[in-house]
Design a protein around this motif. Structure first.
Motif, mmCIF file in Angstrom:
data_model
loop_
_atom_site.group_PDB
_atom_site.id
_atom_site.type_symbol
_atom_site.label_atom_id
_atom_site.label_comp_id
_atom_site.label_asym_id
_atom_site.label_seq_id
_atom_site.Cartn_x
_atom_site.Cartn_y
_atom_site.Cartn_z
ATOM 1 N N GLU A 9 0.838 -1.179 0.000
ATOM 2 C CA GLU A 9 0.000 0.000 0.000
ATOM 3 C C GLU A 9 0.882 1.241 0.000
ATOM 4 O O GLU A 9 1.874 1.309 0.728
ATOM 5 N N PRO A 10 0.580 2.256 -0.806
ATOM 6 C CA PRO A 10 1.405 3.437 -0.891
ATOM 7 C C PRO A 10 1.644 4.113 0.444
ATOM 8 O O PRO A 10 2.691 4.695 0.681
ATOM 9 N N ALA A 11 0.657 4.034 1.347
ATOM 10 C CA ALA A 11 0.800 4.731 2.624
ATOM 11 C C ALA A 11 1.560 3.920 3.661
ATOM 12 O O ALA A 11 1.861 4.406 4.744
ATOM 13 N N SER A 12 1.897 2.702 3.350
ATOM 14 C CA SER A 12 2.556 1.845 4.327
ATOM 15 C C SER A 12 3.968 2.320 4.590
ATOM 16 O O SER A 12 4.691 2.730 3.703
ATOM 17 N N MET A 15 8.347 -1.470 3.628
ATOM 18 C CA MET A 15 8.606 -1.738 2.218
ATOM 19 C C MET A 15 8.877 -3.219 2.029
ATOM 20 O O MET A 15 9.739 -3.797 2.690
ATOM 21 N N PHE A 16 8.131 -3.839 1.144
ATOM 22 C CA PHE A 16 8.293 -5.262 0.893
ATOM 23 C C PHE A 16 9.648 -5.519 0.249
ATOM 24 O O PHE A 16 10.097 -4.771 -0.616
ATOM 25 N N ASP A 17 10.297 -6.607 0.659
ATOM 26 C CA ASP A 17 11.637 -6.923 0.169
ATOM 27 C C ASP A 17 11.538 -7.847 -1.047
ATOM 28 O O ASP A 17 11.630 -9.061 -0.942
ATOM 29 N N TYR A 18 11.363 -7.245 -2.219
ATOM 30 C CA TYR A 18 11.267 -8.024 -3.454
ATOM 31 C C TYR A 18 12.588 -8.716 -3.779
ATOM 32 O O TYR A 18 12.592 -9.792 -4.377
ATOM 33 N N ASP A 19 13.707 -8.104 -3.416
ATOM 34 C CA ASP A 19 15.000 -8.713 -3.727
ATOM 35 C C ASP A 19 15.139 -10.058 -3.022
ATOM 36 O O ASP A 19 15.646 -11.026 -3.606
ATOM 37 N N ALA A 20 14.698 -10.119 -1.770
ATOM 38 C CA ALA A 20 14.737 -11.391 -1.038
ATOM 39 C C ALA A 20 13.726 -12.372 -1.617
ATOM 40 O O ALA A 20 14.045 -13.541 -1.849
ATOM 41 N N GLU A 21 12.507 -11.894 -1.868
ATOM 42 C CA GLU A 21 11.454 -12.768 -2.382
ATOM 43 C C GLU A 21 11.868 -13.443 -3.680
ATOM 44 O O GLU A 21 11.654 -14.639 -3.885
ATOM 45 N N LEU A 22 12.501 -12.691 -4.568
ATOM 46 C CA LEU A 22 12.748 -13.142 -5.938
ATOM 47 C C LEU A 22 14.203 -13.576 -6.168
ATOM 48 O O LEU A 22 14.656 -13.655 -7.306
ATOM 49 N N ALA A 213 5.643 -10.003 6.359
ATOM 50 C CA ALA A 213 5.997 -9.681 4.975
ATOM 51 C C ALA A 213 4.751 -9.553 4.105
ATOM 52 O O ALA A 213 4.567 -8.552 3.410
ATOM 53 N N VAL A 214 3.881 -10.559 4.155
ATOM 54 C CA VAL A 214 2.748 -10.550 3.225
ATOM 55 C C VAL A 214 1.642 -9.605 3.661
ATOM 56 O O VAL A 214 0.769 -9.255 2.857
ATOM 57 N N ARG A 215 1.659 -9.131 4.903
ATOM 58 C CA ARG A 215 0.628 -8.194 5.343
ATOM 59 C C ARG A 215 0.699 -6.864 4.606
ATOM 60 O O ARG A 215 -0.292 -6.130 4.553
#
Length: 265
Positions: A9-12, A15-22, A213-215
């Motif tokens: 969400e923009p207001a969150s 920051m989700f860690d896409y580098d770790a996820e992918l 993470a997924v929240r």
């Protein structure tokens, strides 16, 4: 753009860690991109700039430009770049669909799950194609159909009690190789290939980290927004149990499938 199917969400403030996820997919994209010392690389939906920085280091006689619509991620990308002291990389907050890139400047273009949300994909890839020198390579990772993603079904089941995944739009809009072939051909690309990849994606060191993470993902916040307080707590309890089921000695992992798409201008 970045993987907006997993968009925080923009207001969150988190920051989700896409580098770790992918992390398991990153090497496939890097190898297929095959950056040479004199290349000029365009990274579409660069996020926090991992691929952009890696490309700039390889293209030490050239350059790398990362574009994304998220100012938060770009701020992090610039801070990491400054820390690593990489002189030939820069970042722009831009929508690659309409941004006025210099014509026929880049020799490589890449995207790690960042091209699925264009309002007009033919127009977007045409714009990207204009920025590439003739014969230049475009390499992108896109999700396969949502039904192929264990993470989609598992999270949806935990939060709703229904295993039916989301429709194959949005993050999964480029999951059909025939459609991708048609789009890229219409945009002026040729020699298009889609390679089937299957890799696990990472959601944290333990079940609690996985829930945290997924929240912040858009699919999670959207589903939770439909529930009252008691329902939300029960859903989060089920989500933690799901994370525990996928917890290994190396963290929390879910199966996934993607296409590695290569094309030439």
């Amino acid at each position: 753009m970045i993987d907006r199917g997993n968009q925080p969400e923009p207001a969150s403030s988190t920051m989700f860690d896409y580098d770790a996820e992918l992390r398991r997919y990153h090497r496939w994209l890097s190898e297929a991109l095959d950056v040479a010392p004199s290349d000029h690389v365009l990274d579409i939906g660069c996020g926090t700039g991992q691929l952009t920085r890696d490309s700039a280091k390889l293209a030490h006689q050239g350059s790398a430009l990362g574009v994304d619509i998220s100012p938060v991620m770009l701020g992090h990308a610039r801070r990491l770049t400054a820390t690593e002291e990489i002189p030939n990389v820069r970042f722009e907050q831009a929508d690659a669909q309409v941004y006025p890139f210099p014509p026929e400047h880049f020799t490589r273009a890449a995207s790690r799950f960042g091209t699925m949300f264009f309002a007009d994909p033919v127009a977007a890839f045409t714009n990207i194609g204009r920025a590439l020198q003739p014969g230049s390579r475009l390499v992108q990772l896109v999700w396969q159909d949502s039904a192929e993603q264990e993470w989609v079904g598992a999270i949806h089941q935990a939060l709703t009690g229904n295993a039916t995944p989301a429709a194959s739009t949005g993050a999964f809009s480029l999951g059909d190789p025939a459609r991708v072939d048609d789009i890229l051909t219409a945009a002026g690309f040729k020699d298009i290939t889609s390679t089937d990849l299957r890799e696990p994606i990472y959601y944290g060191t333990d079940p609690d980290a996985g829930v945290d993470a997924v929240r912040v993902l858009h699919m999670t916040t959207d589903l939770l927004s439909r529930l009252d307080a008691d329902e939300t707590q029960r859903a989060l309890d089920r989500l933690r149990a799901t994370m525990a089921e996928h917890h290994t000695a190396d963290g929390v992992w879910f199966d996934s499938r993607a296409w590695l798409v290569t094309a030439y201008r």
